[in-house]
Write an enzyme that holds these catalytic residues in place. Structure first.
Site, short mmCIF file in Angstrom:
data_model
loop_
_atom_site.label_atom_id
_atom_site.label_comp_id
_atom_site.label_asym_id
_atom_site.label_seq_id
_atom_site.Cartn_x
_atom_site.Cartn_y
_atom_site.Cartn_z
CE LYS A 82 -1.59 3.05 2.76
NZ LYS A 82 -1.73 4.21 1.87
CD GLU A 113 13.12 4.76 8.16
OE1 GLU A 113 13.12 5.52 9.16
OE2 GLU A 113 13.05 5.15 7.00
CB CYS A 158 13.15 9.53 8.16
SG CYS A 158 13.84 8.44 6.93
CD GLU A 189 10.59 12.78 11.44
OE1 GLU A 189 9.53 12.16 11.64
OE2 GLU A 189 11.56 12.31 10.84
P1 NAP Z 1 2.02 8.31 8.13
O1 NAP Z 1 0.71 8.90 8.45
O2 NAP Z 1 2.71 7.48 9.13
O3 NAP Z 1 1.83 7.48 6.78
C1 NAP Z 1 2.74 6.52 6.28
C2 NAP Z 1 1.95 5.42 5.60
O4 NAP Z 1 1.13 4.75 6.55
C3 NAP Z 1 1.03 5.91 4.50
O5 NAP Z 1 0.96 4.95 3.48
C4 NAP Z 1 -0.30 6.02 5.24
O6 NAP Z 1 -1.42 5.98 4.41
C5 NAP Z 1 -0.22 4.79 6.12
N1 NAP Z 1 -1.12 4.83 7.29
C6 NAP Z 1 -1.74 5.90 7.86
N2 NAP Z 1 -2.49 5.51 8.89
C7 NAP Z 1 -2.36 4.17 8.99
C8 NAP Z 1 -2.90 3.18 9.87
N3 NAP Z 1 -3.74 3.49 10.86
N4 NAP Z 1 -2.54 1.89 9.70
C9 NAP Z 1 -1.69 1.55 8.73
N5 NAP Z 1 -1.16 2.43 7.84
C10 NAP Z 1 -1.48 3.72 7.98
O7 NAP Z 1 3.00 9.42 7.69
P2 NAP Z 1 2.61 10.70 6.83
O8 NAP Z 1 1.21 11.12 7.05
O9 NAP Z 1 2.97 10.40 5.47
O10 NAP Z 1 3.58 11.76 7.48
C11 NAP Z 1 3.38 12.21 8.82
C12 NAP Z 1 4.69 12.32 9.55
O11 NAP Z 1 5.39 11.06 9.54
C13 NAP Z 1 5.69 13.27 8.91
O12 NAP Z 1 5.47 14.58 9.27
C14 NAP Z 1 6.99 12.72 9.41
O13 NAP Z 1 7.28 13.19 10.69
C15 NAP Z 1 6.76 11.24 9.49
N6 NAP Z 1 7.31 10.54 8.32
C16 NAP Z 1 8.43 9.79 8.47
C17 NAP Z 1 8.97 9.16 7.38
C18 NAP Z 1 10.17 8.32 7.46
O14 NAP Z 1 10.81 8.11 6.45
N7 NAP Z 1 10.51 7.79 8.59
C19 NAP Z 1 8.38 9.28 6.14
C20 NAP Z 1 7.23 10.04 6.00
C21 NAP Z 1 6.71 10.65 7.11
P3 NAP Z 1 -2.10 7.28 3.76
O15 NAP Z 1 -1.28 8.48 4.13
O16 NAP Z 1 -2.06 6.99 2.31
O17 NAP Z 1 -3.48 7.35 4.28
#
Ligand code: NAP
Ligand code: MG
Length: 475
Positions: free
Chosen positions: A170, A245, A279, A379
């Site tokens: 996904k 991660e 990240c 972050e």
């Molecule tokens: P996120 O909300 O954690 O999303 C990452 C992935 O998980 C997306 O595919 C998202 O789907 C999915 N997801 C969301 N809710 C979920 C749930 N309840 N169960 C399973 N999967 C779920 O991250 P984001 O919204 O993209 O970013 C938010 C914050 O995360 C950023 O501001 C940053 O701090 C952090 N981040 C960290 C990394 C890293 O490389 N470590 C990368 C991106 C973001 P959908 O978004 O498609 O609904």
């Protein structure tokens, strides 16, 4: 329009069982560039059935067959280069040069490097009175974020194929189209039907179902800590293995013998690269108090050399952040930094002049930051740097390690013994000394709340394997 409302299941593009769709937006123009399906649990279940069906044969493919599959994917991927670069630029807002040199290339490198790692990977070994066998973990669920649409997806897929594990992916709903090109690449490369499946949709439906599905044996997730925690909780019900991660707040320790201009350049490149949405970015520059004035001047001097603006322009190095929500999050942290009493050295609230359309942020550097401020602990995921001064090396290390995260660490300076001392003392999964080059064979992953497990190269393959001991026999 890039609209494709189908999922890739069992080797074919299939209609969703639902009718909901999600708009994908270009963050530089705020325009809709296409739609994807907001998939249903039924769609996900179908993909799991396909993956489970191919598991017995896919897990028994030979190492040579898997190496050939990875090479075939790399070769098909190369043929789609122009399109991948264009799509990443549109859906992420990444400047076209970065889309090519960083995003496209990282995706490619994982397939070629995992193929190389696989060549020397030992799946079975005789250890005197027992045999150790490493076997495919089963069906894997992959959940990826938007910040590196090809890198995050291909490191997971390459490792899974190397281990003979069928997957259901996904991708992030903000950046799905690069992953959908990858699905076409994998289809062209002739990977067995069902070994790779892609279901689009929201995290709360598809992601959630991946982490609860009883027929998924392993979840590999990259994203936020908040969602990582949910995935761990859900996976606990069926004792699923998880690899997480989860980002960081990485320190850059500048030693007192470092070149101040070089150090400033390093610090700035970290917050400007991918608009700070990395990240492992160094977001806390920890500098000797004696260097403070010179470092601040060097920062002001260096920043304009990183041109930001329209991602379509080849000389632009930094584009917008990915979404309106991300823009608002970054603004709230900049406001927080001001309210907490940090000194705004450059940047600040609002959009840069002349960039009212698009989710553009002013590259922002705070100085006089103390490590207990929210801007030094959380972050931000945007182009925001905190400068924190130290009096002696032990204080620098205390500041560096005073964080819930532990993904990466950076040190610049001249004295070899001190560089090595600092590299050993920072509690993080990957330390870079004096801008050492990225290495796709080196493990990537975090200590503490930055996650569980490692990706890339042979360590990435290990995650998709179970370990079996056979007693009473030798091979
Ligand atoms: P996120 O909300 O954690 O999303 C990452 C992935 O998980 C997306 O595919 C998202 O789907 C999915 N997801 C969301 N809710 C979920 C749930 N309840 N169960 C399973 N999967 C779920 O991250 P984001 O919204 O993209 O970013 C938010 C914050 O995360 C950023 O501001 C940053 O701090 C952090 N981040 C960290 C990394 C890293 O490389 N470590 C990368 C991106 C973001 P959908 O978004 O498609 O609904
Ligand atoms: Mg989210």
């Amino acid at each position: 329009m890039r609209t494709n409302v189908k999922h890739f299941i069992n080797g074919d593009w299939v209609e969703s069982t639902g009718t909901d769709t999600i708009d994908v937006i270009n963050p530089a123009t705020e325009e809709v560039i296409g739609k994807i399906s907001s998939g249903t649990e039924e769609d996900l279940n179908k993909a799991v059935v396909a993956a489970k069906a191919v598991l017995p044969s896919f897990s028994e493919t030979t190492k040579e067959e898997r190496i050939d599959m990875l090479k075939a994917i790399a070769s098909e991927y190369e043929k789609r280069k122009d399109e991948l670069v264009e799509v990443i630029t549109e859906e992420l807002g990444s400047p076209v040069t970065m889309s090519e040199k960083v995003h496209y290339q990282m995706g490619y490198n994982h397939f070629t490097h995992v193929a190389k790692a696989l060549k020397s990977f030992v799946f079975e070994e005789n250890r005197g009175n027992h045999i150790i066998r490493k076997e495919t973990i089963g069906v894997s669920g992959l959940i990826t974020p938007w910040n590196f649409p090809t890198n995050q997806v291909s490191t997971k897929i390459a490792s899974a194929i190397a281990a003979g594990s069928p997957v259901v992916l996904k991708p992030a709903s903000r950046t799905p189209f690069a992953a959908m090109i990858l699905a076409e690449v994998i289809q062209k490369a002739g990977i067995p039907k069902g070994a790779f499946n892609l279901v689009n949709g929201t995290g709360s439906i598809i992601g959630n179902r991946i982490s609860t599905h009883p027929d998924i044996d392993f979840v590999s997730f990259t994203g936020s800590g908040k969602v990582g925690e949910k995935i761990m909780k859900n996976s606990a019900k069926t004792i699923k293995k998880v690899a997480l991660e989860l980002g960081g707040k990485s320190p850059l320790i500048v030693l007192d013998d470092a070149d101040v201009n070089e150090a400033a350049k390093t610090a700035i490149s970290h917050i400007m690269m991918n608009t700070g949405q990395v990240c492992s970015a160094a977001t806390r520059a920890i500098i000797p108090v004696t260097m403070k004035n010179d470092f601040e001047e060097a920062i002001k001097h260096t920043l304009p050399s990183f041109k930001y603006g329209d991602p379509k322009k080849t000389d632009v190095k930094t584009g917008p952040v990915v979404s309106k929500e991300q823009w608002e999050t970054v603004q709230s942290y900049i406001k927080k930094g001001i309210d907490e009493g940090a000194t705004l050295l450059v940047g600040g609230l609002g959009k840069p002049k002349g960039m009212e359309t698009g989710y553009f942020v002013k590259p922002t550097v705070f100085t006089d930051v103390s490590n207990d401020m929210v801007i030094a602990q959380e972050e931000i995921f945007g182009p925001v740097l905190s400068i924190i001064a130290y009096n002696d090396l032990e204080e620098a290390l205390n500041i560096a390690n005073d964080t819930v995260y532990g993904l990466a660490g950076y040190v610049v300076g001249k004295n070899k013994d001190t560089l090595s001392y600092v590299a050993n003392k920072i509690k993080a999964g990957q330390i870079t000394v004096n801008n050492g080059k990225i290495d796709f064979m080196a493990p990537f992953g975090g200590y503490k709340q930055s996650g569980i497990g490692r990706e890339w190269g042979d360590f990435g393959i290990e995650e998709f394997l179970e370990i079996k001991a056979i007693l009473g026999m030798s091979s």
